[in-house]
Write a protein that holds these residues in place. Structure first.
Motif, mmCIF file in Angstrom:
data_model
loop_
_atom_site.group_PDB
_atom_site.id
_atom_site.type_symbol
_atom_site.label_atom_id
_atom_site.label_comp_id
_atom_site.label_asym_id
_atom_site.label_seq_id
_atom_site.Cartn_x
_atom_site.Cartn_y
_atom_site.Cartn_z
ATOM 1 N N GLU A 1 0.835 -1.203 0.000
ATOM 2 C CA GLU A 1 0.000 0.000 0.000
ATOM 3 C C GLU A 1 0.871 1.254 0.000
ATOM 4 O OE1 GLU A 1 -3.286 0.133 -0.422
ATOM 5 O OE2 GLU A 1 -3.167 -2.036 -0.672
ATOM 6 N N ASP A 2 1.961 1.225 0.755
ATOM 7 C CA ASP A 2 2.885 2.362 0.769
ATOM 8 C C ASP A 2 3.631 2.483 -0.555
ATOM 9 O OD1 ASP A 2 2.269 3.135 3.394
ATOM 10 O OD2 ASP A 2 3.675 1.693 4.225
ATOM 11 N N VAL A 3 3.934 1.348 -1.170
ATOM 12 C CA VAL A 3 4.594 1.367 -2.482
ATOM 13 C C VAL A 3 3.669 2.009 -3.522
ATOM 14 C CG1 VAL A 3 5.541 -0.049 -4.353
ATOM 15 C CG2 VAL A 3 6.008 -0.650 -1.972
ATOM 16 N N TYR A 4 2.376 1.683 -3.461
ATOM 17 C CA TYR A 4 1.408 2.310 -4.365
ATOM 18 C C TYR A 4 1.420 3.823 -4.196
ATOM 19 C CZ TYR A 4 -0.746 -2.287 -5.253
ATOM 20 O OH TYR A 4 -0.978 -3.582 -5.620
ATOM 21 N N LYS A 5 1.434 4.275 -2.955
ATOM 22 C CA LYS A 5 1.427 5.712 -2.679
ATOM 23 C C LYS A 5 2.664 6.386 -3.264
ATOM 24 C CE LYS A 5 -1.245 5.246 1.586
ATOM 25 N NZ LYS A 5 -1.201 5.316 3.071
ATOM 26 N N MET A 6 3.815 5.740 -3.092
ATOM 27 C CA MET A 6 5.061 6.279 -3.632
ATOM 28 C C MET A 6 5.000 6.354 -5.158
ATOM 29 S SD MET A 6 8.951 4.774 -3.188
ATOM 30 C CE MET A 6 8.568 3.236 -4.010
#
Length: 202
Positions: free
Chosen positions: A134-139
C-alpha cells in the motif's frame, strides 16, 4: 569554487543516477510502449542546460524508476510467498482428508501441526508485505503525479499502467489465497465434526 569545479561535482552526482535509471527503465518498460528515453532525451550537460527544470526532471525520472523497481520487487515477493503459502494449504488439506478416512498415527498429527505453524508464518509475512505494498502504491502514485505535472506524459502513463497491472495481479494472488483458505477451513471443520462423532461413539 570555480564554475568548472561546480560542474564537475554535479556531473559526478548525476551521471551514475542517469545510467542506473536507464537500466531500470529498460527492464520495466513494456515492449508496446514508446521508450521513455526517446521521450526525454538528456543531452550531455553544459552550463546553459543545467537548469532547475532539467534537474527536477532528472530527479523525477529517477523517482519513477525507483518506484517501478520497488513495485516490481514487492509484487514478486508477494507472488512467490503466495505460491509457497498455497502449497502448504494444499498439503494440509490432503493430510486432513486422510484423517477422515484412516486411523492416522501421532506422526501424522505432528506433521499437520508442523505444516500449520509454517502456514501461519507465511500468512503473517504475506500480511506484512500486503501492508507495505500500500505504501509502495502511494510512492508510485506520487511519482506518477510529479511526472504528469512536468509534462512527462509517456513516463507518467507507463508508470500508471504499471501500478494498475500490479494492483490487478496482487488482487488475483489474494483471491487465490482466500479461495484455498476457505477450502482449508471447511476441511478443518469436517475434521472437528468427525472427531466429535468418534468421541461420542466411544
Amino acid at each position: 569554487m570555480s564554475r568548472r569545479q561546480i560542474l564537475g561535482k554535479l556531473l559526478k552526482n548525476i551521471s551514475p543516477a542517469m545510467y542506473t535509471s536507464s537500466i531500470l527503465f529498460t527492464y520495466c518498460t513494456s515492449s508496446d510502449k514508446p521508450s521513455t528515453n526517446k521521450k526525454i532525451q538528456f543531452e550531455p550537460l553544459d552550463m546553459k542546460k543545467l537548469t532547475h527544470e532539467y534537474m527536477i526532471k532528472q530527479s523525477i525520472l529517477d523517482a519513477v524508476n525507483s518506484a517501478t523497481q520497488t513495485l516490481t520487487v514487492t509484487f514478486m515477493a508477494i507472488t512467490d510467498l503466495s505460491i509457497e503459502y498455497r502449497a502448504l494449504l494444499n498439503k494440509l488439506i490432503s493430510l486432513l482428508e486422510e484423517t477422515l478416512t484412516y486411523n492416522v498415527n501421532d506422526e501424522h498429527w505432528d506433521l499437520i501441526l508442523k505444516l500449520r505453524n509454517e502456514m501461519y508464518n507465511k500468512k503473517e509475512k504475506l500480511v506484512k508485505l500486503s501492508d507495505s505494498m500500500e505504501d509502495v502504491y502511494k510512492m508510485a502514485i506520487a511519482a506518477h503525479q510529479l511526472s504528469s505535472l512536468y509534462d512527462m506524459e509517456n513516463l507518467s502513463n507507463t508508470l500508471l499502467q504499471r501500478i494498475d497491472d500490479a494492483k490487478c495481479k496482487v488482487k488475483a494472488e489474494a483471491d487465490s489465497n482466500k479461495q484455498l483458505e476457505h477450502a482449508y477451513w471447511r476441511m478443518q471443520g469436517q475434521c472437528i465434526e468427525g472427531s466429535k462423532e468418534r468421541t461420542e461413539k466411544q
